[in-house]
Design an enzyme around this catalytic site. Structure first.
Site, PDB file in Angstrom:
ATOM      1  N   GLY A 193       0.822  -1.206   0.000  1.00  0.00           N
ATOM      2  CA  GLY A 193       0.000   0.000   0.000  1.00  0.00           C
ATOM      3  C   GLY A 193       0.853   1.252   0.000  1.00  0.00           C
ATOM      4  CG  ASN A 194      -0.386   4.653  -1.461  1.00  0.00           C
ATOM      5  OD1 ASN A 194      -1.180   5.356  -0.841  1.00  0.00           O
ATOM      6  ND2 ASN A 194      -0.690   4.080  -2.630  1.00  0.00           N
ATOM      7  CE1 TYR A 195       3.727   5.015   5.527  1.00  0.00           C
ATOM      8  CE2 TYR A 195       5.146   5.739   3.720  1.00  0.00           C
ATOM      9  CZ  TYR A 195       4.958   5.000   4.879  1.00  0.00           C
ATOM     10  OH  TYR A 195       5.985   4.245   5.385  1.00  0.00           O
ATOM     11  CB  SER A 196      -2.939   8.043  -0.265  1.00  0.00           C
ATOM     12  OG  SER A 196      -4.039   8.876  -0.530  1.00  0.00           O
ATOM     13  CB  ALA A 255      -1.934   7.317  -3.804  1.00  0.00           C
TER      14      ALA A 255
END
Length: 412
Positions: A220-223, A290
């Site tokens: 995943g990512n930090y969005s 994102a």
């Protein structure tokens, strides 16, 4: 947050009318000033004397208060109030509201109301489920009214448990939360807000995507989704109907406008499918999410145990949402992209603008303090084929206004 707020409480002819007394008591206990407007049939279920004793105000029911010609001004009430709450709202009253049938004081007050309106339906399940009632509720929602129902607070698709009026404490809690939000304050002055997107449909993606490795792990990512949610609220504020396709964000991220329909997804493929389905009927799409470019080639059915010194995860490319929409974009449609970069920012954004068939692209850089993921601010540049415009660091709500202004300028 209800201290000093002025609330018009509309009461209709429902068996749930007795619960209005509990609503009044809670509103006044929290510091609100309450003016009751009751329909003639409402007085068959609860007496104006009781309501007047609770509010310390005369109850308004008829257009004329005395036979000498003295009349109640629904226009003045519409200007006085910070909010109007109709609880209980019968199927008959909802139908009149949806179709502008101004045959009693409550409906004329509603039609003159400058403040946001909250509606708590109260009827049996068969009446609630009838297509005419459902259509009337959807119409009220499209007008910008808030529908308060058990378990949701907004119009829901499932009928289980619907129809009965939400409990008084939940209605007041919902009202209190709405009154404390910035978006509600702007709705209070919605007659002064440009309704430039009325009749337009806007698709917005927000948040991250999660790509599963096994049942407990993901890529995943930090969005946080804050930028996408701000865009959705701004579009709704200007009158648009918004489809918000949202990746997995914090439970604290909630929509406040009834013009926004939220669709929750998890993976890039799910977001891709939702966007492809929705975009043909949209006027504009703003791709703010994102989205992960890659996903694991295989997903383990059970939790992967630690063995040896390392593990190799083979990745495969995810479908490209922006490219897919760019290929099917019609002449009447607008497509806006985002580029979050760490180096050579402008060149990467220019390349993406051309490849994805965007009308313009919003560039932000992780090298700028206060921009990017998990912040309440952003610093952007808008790049189009005609040039580049730089903006200073602003809140994401203010950035959303700049972006929507740019979309509007394309069609000016």
């Amino acid at each position: 947050m209800l201290q000093g707020k002025k609330i018009v409480l509309g009461i209709t002819g429902s068996i749930a009318a007795y619960k209005s007394c509990l609503i009044i008591r809670q509103l006044i206990k929290k510091g609100a000033e309450v003016q009751v407007v009751i329909t003639p049939s409402g007085k068959e279920f609860i007496t104006p004397i009781t309501l007047s004793a609770l509010t310390s105000k005369p109850v308004i029911s008829e257009f004329f208060s005395q036979r000498d010609g003295t009349w109640h001004s629904h226009v003045d009430l519409g200007l006085w109030a910070d909010a109007m709450l109709i609880a209980p709202a019968t199927a008959a009253t909802i139908g009149k509201m949806a179709n502008g049938i101004a045959d009693n004081m409550l409906i004329t007050t509603y039609l003159s109301m400058k403040a946001p309106v909250f509606v708590a339906p109260a009827m049996d399940l068969d009446m609630y489920a009838h297509p005419s009632t459902q259509q009337n509720l959807k119409t009220l929602q499209s007008y910008g009214n808030y529908i308060i129902e058990p378990g949701t607070g907004f119009l829901a698709s499932k009928l289980e448990g619907k129809g009965r009026m939400e409990e008084p404490e939940n209605i007041v809690a919902f009202l209190e939360k709405a009154l404390s939000s910035a978006s509600f304050s702007e709705e209070k002055t919605k007659s002064c807000v440009r309704q430039s997107l009325t009749g337009k449909k806007v698709l917005i993606t927000a948040g991250p995507t999660y790509e599963k490795i096994d049942p407990v792990r993901f890529i995943g990512n930090y969005s946080s989704g804050k930028m996408g949610f701000s865009l959705a609220e701004e579009c709704a504020r200007r009158g648009a109907q918004v489809e918000l396709v949202c990746g997995p964000v914090s439970s604290s991220m909630q929509i406040t406008s009834p013009r926004i329909h939220r669709i929750d997804v998890e993976s890039a493929r799910e977001m891709h499918e939702a966007c492809l389905s929705l975009y043909p009927s949209m006027d504009t799409a703003i791709l703010c999410a994102a989205v992960a470019d890659f996903a694991p080639e295989t997903i383990a059915s059970q939790k992967i145990k630690r063995t040896g010194d390392g593990m190799l995860i083979r990745l495969k490319p995810n479908p490209d949402i922006a490219a897919s929409l760019g290929q099917i974009k019609g002449k009447h449609q607008t497509l806006v992209g985002f580029a979050l970069e760490t180096h050579d920012e402008e060149n990467h954004a220019q390349d993406k603008l051309k490849r994805k068939n965007f009308d313009f692209i919003v560039l932000n850089s992780l090298n700028d303090e206060g921009a990017g993921f998990r912040t309440d601010t952003n610093k952007i540049s808008i790049i189009s084929r005609s040039g580049k415009v730089d903006f200073p660091l602003k809140t994401k709500q203010e950035v959303a206004k700049d972006i929507i202004d740019q979309i509007e300028s394309l069609h000016a």
